[in-house]
Design a protein around this motif. Structure first.
Motif, PDB file in Angstrom:
ATOM      1  N   ASP A 197       6.088  21.494   1.876  1.00 41.70           N
ATOM      2  CA  ASP A 197       5.610  22.835   1.516  1.00 41.70           C
ATOM      3  C   ASP A 197       6.393  23.451   0.372  1.00 41.70           C
ATOM      4  O   ASP A 197       6.124  24.551  -0.049  1.00 41.70           O
ATOM      5  N   PHE A 198       7.376  22.710  -0.156  1.00 41.24           N
ATOM      6  CA  PHE A 198       8.153  23.291  -1.260  1.00 41.24           C
ATOM      7  C   PHE A 198       7.888  22.594  -2.589  1.00 41.24           C
ATOM      8  O   PHE A 198       8.346  23.055  -3.622  1.00 41.24           O
ATOM      9  N   THR A 199       7.174  21.459  -2.568  1.00 43.91           N
ATOM     10  CA  THR A 199       6.851  20.757  -3.811  1.00 43.91           C
ATOM     11  C   THR A 199       5.695  19.806  -3.569  1.00 43.91           C
ATOM     12  O   THR A 199       5.485  19.345  -2.444  1.00 43.91           O
ATOM     13  N   GLN A 200       4.957  19.523  -4.644  1.00 46.43           N
ATOM     14  CA  GLN A 200       3.956  18.457  -4.525  1.00 46.43           C
ATOM     15  C   GLN A 200       4.458  17.179  -5.186  1.00 46.43           C
ATOM     16  O   GLN A 200       3.814  16.157  -5.178  1.00 46.43           O
ATOM     17  N   ASP A 201       5.635  17.301  -5.787  1.00 51.62           N
ATOM     18  CA  ASP A 201       6.189  16.165  -6.516  1.00 51.62           C
ATOM     19  C   ASP A 201       7.083  15.347  -5.592  1.00 51.62           C
ATOM     20  O   ASP A 201       8.272  15.164  -5.855  1.00 51.62           O
ATOM     21  N   ILE A 202       6.510  14.844  -4.501  1.00 48.43           N
ATOM     22  CA  ILE A 202       7.310  14.075  -3.555  1.00 48.43           C
ATOM     23  C   ILE A 202       6.378  13.127  -2.798  1.00 48.43           C
ATOM     24  O   ILE A 202       5.200  13.422  -2.615  1.00 48.43           O
ATOM     25  N   SER A 203       6.904  11.973  -2.440  1.00 42.89           N
ATOM     26  CA  SER A 203       6.148  11.078  -1.551  1.00 42.89           C
ATOM     27  C   SER A 203       7.152  10.220  -0.809  1.00 42.89           C
ATOM     28  O   SER A 203       8.357  10.259  -1.109  1.00 42.89           O
ATOM     29  N   VAL A 204       6.684   9.413   0.141  1.00 44.23           N
ATOM     30  CA  VAL A 204       7.633   8.564   0.875  1.00 44.23           C
ATOM     31  C   VAL A 204       8.369   7.613  -0.067  1.00 44.23           C
ATOM     32  O   VAL A 204       9.464   7.137   0.250  1.00 44.23           O
TER      33      VAL A 204
ATOM     34  N   SER B 265       0.841  -1.185   0.000  1.00 42.15           N
ATOM     35  CA  SER B 265       0.000   0.000   0.000  1.00 42.15           C
ATOM     36  C   SER B 265       0.889   1.254   0.000  1.00 42.15           C
ATOM     37  O   SER B 265       2.106   1.153  -0.161  1.00 42.15           O
ATOM     38  N   VAL B 266       0.284   2.408   0.179  1.00 39.23           N
ATOM     39  CA  VAL B 266       1.072   3.643   0.286  1.00 39.23           C
ATOM     40  C   VAL B 266       1.577   3.779   1.718  1.00 39.23           C
ATOM     41  O   VAL B 266       1.128   3.080   2.607  1.00 39.23           O
ATOM     42  N   GLY B 267       2.486   4.658   1.959  1.00 37.60           N
ATOM     43  CA  GLY B 267       2.877   4.995   3.328  1.00 37.60           C
ATOM     44  C   GLY B 267       3.691   3.927   4.013  1.00 37.60           C
ATOM     45  O   GLY B 267       4.706   3.474   3.479  1.00 37.60           O
TER      46      GLY B 267
ATOM     47  N   LEU C 194       2.803  11.949   2.846  1.00 37.31           N
ATOM     48  CA  LEU C 194       3.837  12.879   3.306  1.00 37.31           C
ATOM     49  C   LEU C 194       3.616  14.187   2.555  1.00 37.31           C
ATOM     50  O   LEU C 194       3.539  14.196   1.332  1.00 37.31           O
ATOM     51  N   GLU C 195       3.519  15.279   3.283  1.00 42.14           N
ATOM     52  CA  GLU C 195       3.356  16.568   2.605  1.00 42.14           C
ATOM     53  C   GLU C 195       4.659  17.347   2.668  1.00 42.14           C
ATOM     54  O   GLU C 195       5.442  17.176   3.601  1.00 42.14           O
TER      55      GLU C 195
ATOM     56  N   PHE D 263      -2.191  10.044  -4.576  1.00 44.88           N
ATOM     57  CA  PHE D 263      -2.897  10.386  -5.816  1.00 44.88           C
ATOM     58  C   PHE D 263      -2.067  11.254  -6.765  1.00 44.88           C
ATOM     59  O   PHE D 263      -1.532  12.280  -6.357  1.00 44.88           O
ATOM     60  N   ALA D 264      -2.045  10.853  -8.034  1.00 46.87           N
ATOM     61  CA  ALA D 264      -1.401  11.705  -9.039  1.00 46.87           C
ATOM     62  C   ALA D 264      -2.256  12.942  -9.276  1.00 46.87           C
ATOM     63  O   ALA D 264      -1.738  14.016  -9.577  1.00 46.87           O
ATOM     64  N   ARG D 265      -3.585  12.778  -9.143  1.00 48.02           N
ATOM     65  CA  ARG D 265      -4.445  13.938  -9.452  1.00 48.02           C
ATOM     66  C   ARG D 265      -4.491  14.954  -8.307  1.00 48.02           C
ATOM     67  O   ARG D 265      -4.960  16.062  -8.464  1.00 48.02           O
ATOM     68  N   ARG D 266      -4.043  14.641  -7.168  1.00 51.37           N
ATOM     69  CA  ARG D 266      -3.704  15.574  -6.085  1.00 51.37           C
ATOM     70  C   ARG D 266      -4.862  16.309  -5.415  1.00 51.37           C
ATOM     71  O   ARG D 266      -4.662  16.894  -4.352  1.00 51.37           O
TER      72      ARG D 266
END
Ligand SMILES: Cc1ncc(C[n+]2csc(CCOP(=O)(O)OP(=O)(O)O)c2C)c(N)n1
Ligand SMILES: [Mg+2]
Length: 626
Positions: free
Chosen positions: A137-144, A92-94, A134-135, A122-125
Motif C-alpha cells: 500500500d506504499f508503492t507499486q514499484d515492488i514485487s516478490v 513464472s511470477v510468484g 504481492l501488493e 505487469f509493468a502496465r499495472r
C-alpha cells in the motif's frame, strides 16, 4: 551514424537471441557461455520466454521439476565448468520465482554464475493485482522479485523492452567476471516479455568475453616473496579459486619448489593430489590433524582463492601463532583483504607463476618439510583405519565413503552438500583429480545434491557422477531424479538413511540438547522424543527406496558393506540413474581432529548439560582472533 538495421522481436525473443550469441574465451579456448535454459512455465513466462525458446530450439530448453533445483543444477554445471559456462533459468511470477531465491543464494555464496529470469507482474499495472502478485500500500514499484536483491550480484527489472540493450551486457560483465560472479537476476514483467521492439541487429552478433588472468601489483608480489623467505612455518590454504583458475598444476610445482605444505578448504579439495606428500588434506572444523596442527603453529598463511569461512578458520581459532601473518592471492579484492592480509589481487595461476620466479632457489627448512610429510603419512593411515572399520549391524559412514572412493574412477565427480557427509568427506575423501570432489559448502543447502549431480553430469557426460546424501536431504528434494532420467543423465545416488539428522543430532548432543528435533520419529504424548528415548521412540513408516523407484530410478537396497560394494559395481554398469539405498548408524561418527566450531550455547538454561556445554564454549570463545 549510418542507418542501423533492426530486428523486430519481442523482448523475450531478444533475450534468447542475445544469450545464444554469448561466448567466453580463456587461455585461447572459446566456448558458448550458455548451455541452454532450464525452465518451469506458468502464466508469467509461457508466452514470453517460453515462446522464444520454442521459436529458437538451437538454444536448448531443459525442463525441471522444481525451480530451486534447476538453479542448483545450473550452479553445479558452472562449478564443473570452472565458471566458464552456465545455464539460464526461467520461472513464472510468484512462487516459481521465489523458489529460485534459495538457488540464487547458493550460487552467489559459492561465487558461481547463473542467470535467473523470473517472470514479473505487469509493468502496465492496470489489471493488478494479477494472480500471485504481492501488493503493497506504499508503492507499486515492488514485487516478490525484490527478494532476489541481496542474493544477486546484479539485479534489474526490465520495464521497457529496450532496457535489455543496457542490462544484458551488464549481466554478462558480472557473470563472466571471476571476482564479481554469482547469481544475476533480470526480472521480466509478463507483459513486457511479449512486447516487440526494433532492436539493433548488432545486438545479436557473436560476442566474446575474454576472461582475464589479472596480475597482482608488482610491489605486493615482491613483499609477499620477502615474507615467504622470512617465514619459518608457512602453510598454503588452497580454496576453490585454485581449481576455478585451473591453477592446480602450477600449485603442485610451486609446492615442490618451495616445500610449503598445503591444506584444502571444502571448495579447494582436489587442488593437489591427495597422495602428494605435502598435501595435509582438509583444514578447519572438518579438517585433518595434519592440517590443523600445522595451521596452529604457522607463522605465515598463504590463502589462495579462499573466502575464509568459519569452517576454514575453525571460527578464527585455527591460527594460533602470536605473530601469524597472511598473504592472500585472490581475484576479488574483498577476499584478498581478509585476515588483515597482504593482498595479492590477481588470478591464482599467474600469481603463483610470478611468485615461483621470484622465489627461485628458496625452499623451507628441511626439518619443517619433513615434519609436514610425516603428518601427511600419519593422516593417510588414519584414513585407512576409518575406511577399514566394519561396523555392525549398521555400517559406519567412514567405511561407506571408503567404498565409494575406492570403487569409483579417478575422474568421477562426487557431489554432496549437507548433513554429516560433508565433514566426513572433507576428511576422508581421497581426491584424485581436481573435479573429483564437488561439495556445495558455501550454503550447504539440503536439496542441492541430486539437482547438483544432474548439473555436473550435464557438464561432464563422460564422467561418472556419484551423489552422496542423507535421508533428510533426500526428502528435502529428490525431484530431479526424474529430470536425470528424462535427459539420460545417469547418476549413481548413494542414499544413507539414518532416520533423521545425524549431523544436527550430534551437534545438539554436543550442546547438551540430547538430539532434540533431529530424529524422524512420532511425537510421544505431544512431546518430541530425544536421543535419550533410544529405541522406544517410534520410527516413521517411510520407504525411501520405494520412493526412488516410483520416480523411475533403479534402486538397489543394501544391508551390509558387501551388499554396498556389489551395488556400486552394478550401478556403474547401468545406463539408468541408480539409487543405492543403505541404512547407517546415527551414532558412529568420524571424530573431529583438533578443531572447533563456534555455535553459541544458551547463556541461561535449566538443563545442567546445557550449562556444562556453555562453560566449555566460553573457554573456546576466548581463543578466537578478532
Ligand atoms: C535447506 C536446509 N535446511 C536446513 C539445514 C540445516 N541442516 C544441516 S544438516 C541437516 C540434516 C541433514 O540430514 P541428512 O540429510 O539426513 O544427513 P545426516 O545429518 O543424517 O547425515 C540440517 C537440517 C540445511 N543445511 N539446509
Ligand atoms: Mg540422515
Amino acid at each position: 551514424m549510418g542507418e542501423q538495421t533492426t530486428r523486430r522481436l519481442t523482448m523475450a525473443q531478444a533475450v534468447v537471441a542475445f544469450l545464444k550469441k554469448q561466448y567466453v574465451e580463456r587461455d585461447g579456448v572459446e566456448q558458448p557461455f550458455f548451455a541452454g535454459c532450464f525452465g518451469i512455465f506458468g502464466h508469467g513466462n509461457i508466452a514470453g520466454i517460453g515462446q522464444a525458446l520454442q521459436q529458437m530450439p538451437e538454444f536448448r530448453y531443459y525442463q525441471a521439476r522444481n525451480e530451486q533445483a534447476m538453479v542448483h543444477a545450473a550452479t553445479a554445471y558452472a562449478k564443473t565448468k570452472n565458471r566458464l559456462q552456465t545455464l539460464a533459468c526461467t520461472s513464472s511470477v510468484g512462487p516459481g520465482a521465489t523458489n529460485m531465491v534459495t538457488g540464487a543464494a547458493t550460487a552467489t555464496i559459492n561465487r558461481l554464475p547463473v542467470l535467473l529470469l523470473p517472470g514479473d507482474t505487469f509493468a502496465r499495472r492496470n489489471v493488478a493485482p494479477v494472480l500471485q502478485q504481492l501488493e503493497a500500500d506504499f508503492t507499486q514499484d515492488i514485487s516478490v522479485n525484490d527478494c532476489f536483491k541481496p542474493v544477486s550480484r546484479y539485479w534489474d527489472r526490465i520495464v521497457r523492452p529496450e532496457q535489455i540493450l543496457t542490462s544484458l551486457p551488464e549481466a554478462m560483465r558480472v557473470l563472466t567476471s571471476p571476482s564479481q560472479t554469482g547469481a544475476v537476476t533480470l526480472a521480466l514483467p509478463q507483459d513486457v516479455q511479449a512486447e516487440a521492439y526494433p532492436y539493433p541487429a548488432d545486438f545479436f552478433r557473436k560476442s566474446v568475453s575474454h576472461i582475464a588472468r589479472n596480475r597482482p601489483d608488482c610491489q605486493a608480489v615482491e613483499r609477499a616473496a620477502s615474507w615467504i623467505r622470512q617465514s619459518k612455518r608457512p602453510l598454503i590454504v588452497a580454496g576453490g579459486g585454485v581449481i576455478y583458475s585451473d591453477a592446480t598444476e602450477k600449485l603442485r610445482r610451486f609446492v615442490e619448489q618451495t616445500g610449503i605444505p598445503v591444506s584444502e578448504t571444502m571448495a579447494g579439495k582436489g587442488s593437489l593430489l591427495y597422495s602428494h606428500p605435502l598435501n595435509l588434506g582438509a583444514i578447519g572444523v572438518t579438517g585433518t590433524f595434519a592440517a590443523n596442527r600445522i595451521a596452529r603453529d604457522a607463522d605465515l598463511v598463504i590463502g589462495i582463492g579462499t573466502r575464509y569461512s568459519d569452517f576454514t578458520t575453525a571460527s578464527k581459532t585455527a591460527f594460533q601463532h602470536p605473530d601469524v601473518r597472511f598473504i592472500n592471492i585472490n581475484v576479488a579484492e574483498f577476499d584478498a583483504a581478509k585476515q588483515h592480509a597482504l593482498p595479492l589481487v590477481g588470478d591464482a595461476r599467474v600469481t603463483l607463476e610470478e611468485l615461483s620466479q621470484i622465489l627461485a632457489g628458496y625452499s623451507v627448512d628441511p626439518d619443517y618439510r619433513g615434519a609436514a610429510e610425516r603428518l601427511h603419512y600419519e593422516w593417510e593411515q588414519e584414513v585407512d583405519r576409518l575406511y577399514s572399520i566394519r561396523n555392525t549391524p549398521l555400517p559406519s559412514q567412514g567405511e561407506l565413503i571408503g567404498a565409494v572412493n575406492e570403487l569409483s574412477g579417478d575422474r568421477a565427480i562426487m557431489v554432496c552438500a549437507a548433513g554429516s557427509l560433508p565433514g566426513d568427506l572433507h576428511k576422508l575423501w581421497r581426491a584424485r583429480s581436481p573435479k573429483n570432489y564437488h561439495l556445495e559448502y558455501g550454503y550447504s543447502c539440503m536439496g542441492y545434491e541430486i539437482a547438483g549431480g544432474l548439473g555436473a553430469k550435464m557438464a561432464a557426460p563422460e564422467r561418472d557422477v556419484y551423489v552422496m546424501l542423507g535421508d533428510g536431504s533426500y526428502l528435502m528434494m529428490n525431484s530431479e531424479i526424474v529430470t536425470s532420467i528424462q535427459e539420460g543423465c545417469k547418476l549413481i545416488i548413494v542414499l544413507l538413511d539414518n532416520q533423521g539428522y545425524k549431523s544436527i543430532g550430534s551437534l545438539s548432543r554436543s550442546l547438551g540438547q540430547e538430539g532434540f528435533g533431529t530424529r524422524y520419529v512420532y511425537p510421544q504424548n505431544g512431546a518430541w522424543p530425544t536421543d535419550s528415548a533410544g529405541a522406544e521412540a517410534q520410527t516413521l513408516p517411510v520407504n525411501l527406496a520405494d520412493n526412488a523407484r516410483s520416480l523411475g530410478a533403479r534402486v538397489i537396497e543394501c544391508e551390509s558393506y558387501n551388499d554396498f560394494t556389489s551395488a556400486i559395481e552394478v550401478a556403474q554398469k547401468s545406463d539408468l540413474t541408480t539409487v543405492i539405498y543403505i541404512q547407517n548408524d546415527r551414532y558412529v561418527s568420524v571424530p573431529g581432529y583438533e578443531s572447533w566450531w563456534d555455535v553459541p550455547v544458551a547463556e541461561v538454561s535449566e538443563m545442567p548439560s546445557v550449562q556444562a556445554a556453555r562453560r566449555e564454549w566460553e573457554v573456546m570463545r576466548a581463543k578466537e582472533a578478532i
